[in-house]
Design an enzyme around this catalytic site. Structure first.
Site, PDB file in Angstrom:
ATOM      1  CB  CYS A  87      -1.069   0.095   1.244  1.00 45.56           C
ATOM      2  SG  CYS A  87      -2.578   1.113   1.042  1.00 45.56           S
ATOM      3  CG  HIS A 195      -3.329  -3.825   3.240  1.00 39.66           C
ATOM      4  ND1 HIS A 195      -2.336  -3.134   4.011  1.00 39.66           N
ATOM      5  CD2 HIS A 195      -3.903  -2.757   2.491  1.00 39.66           C
ATOM      6  CE1 HIS A 195      -2.283  -1.816   3.600  1.00 39.66           C
ATOM      7  NE2 HIS A 195      -3.395  -1.527   2.938  1.00 39.66           N
ATOM      8  CD  GLU A 197      -0.418  -5.802   5.876  1.00 41.35           C
ATOM      9  OE1 GLU A 197      -0.907  -4.432   5.986  1.00 41.35           O
ATOM     10  OE2 GLU A 197      -0.467  -6.160   4.645  1.00 41.35           O
TER      11      GLU A 197
END
EC number: 6.3.5.3
Length: 223
Positions: A87, A195, A197
């Site tokens: 990002c 994302h 994560e």
């Protein structure tokens, strides 16, 4: 010996804690790095996480790209150290000259926040080698400036060289060629807007698909 993966924190970073957890869940040792320090503490790879570094003043990622830590990241990347930008981290890597293109305001000018599917287009990079060809992954996407833009010449080069790593199944932000992530010429620097994560635990994420990126770099480091 456990691989050590650094995670950089800038003023305004939001997702560093999540990146640290993803690294740990993948089986590596996370190492917290501070933006003002040039010392990368001898890490084996680096994650530049998402957020709004320096409040996105000037341009998203523009100020963070010249931070002392990023100067060291650029030098490390040139030596072959794997680097992942997520990002705002993707924006920072572009501003630092490690990845091509630019990320601009979303089509429709709205912030988008939803779970999305990505096609894994290149399974030979340092961060995707544990995915099978044709894999689709489900990960969260949350950004206001994630629309990938590049010149026709750059797009042709990226497509021709297989450097489009992730592509949106449904293009929700107007990115050229539905591009969600790209890589460097050697495949060791990867940036993507969604994302991974946030897709490492069933309790908090839509899938476990994001772990694949972190497991891939571990495979890279031990090979």
């Amino acid at each position: 010996m456990t691989s050590r993966i650094g995670v950089i924190t800038f003023p305004g970073t939001l997702d560093d804690v999540d990146a640290v957890r993803a690294v740990r869940l993948a089986g590596a040792e996370p190492v917290e790095l501070w933006h003002a320090d040039e010392d990368l503490k001898n890490v084996d790879a680096v994650v530049v996480p998402g957020g709004f570094s320096y409040g996105d003043y000037l341009r998203a990622g523009a100020i963070a790209a010249i931070a002392p830590a990023m100067k060291s990241v650029v030098a490390a990347a040139e030596r072959g150290t794997p680097v992942l930008g997520i990002c705002n981290g993707f924006q920072i890597l572009q501003e630092a000259g490690l990845l091509p293109g630019a990320l601009t305001r979303n089509e429709g000018l709205h912030f988008v926040c939803r779970d999305i599917y990505l096609d894994v287009e290149n399974t030979s990079t340092a961060w995707t080698n544990q995915f099978a060809e044709g894999t689709k992954i489900l990960v969260p996407s949350k950004h206001g400036e994630g629309r990938f833009q590049a010149s026709e010449e750059t797009l042709e080069r990226l497509e021709g060289e297989g450097r489009v790593v992730f592509r949106y199944v449904e293009n929700h932000n107007g990115s050229r060629n539905s591009i969600a992530g790209v890589c460097s010429e050697n495949g060791r620097v990867v940036g993507l807007m969604p994302h991974p994560e946030h897709a490492v635990e069933t309790l908090t994420g839509p899938s476990l698909d994001g772990l694949g990126l972190f497991q891939s770099v571990l495979s890279t480091l031990v090979s």
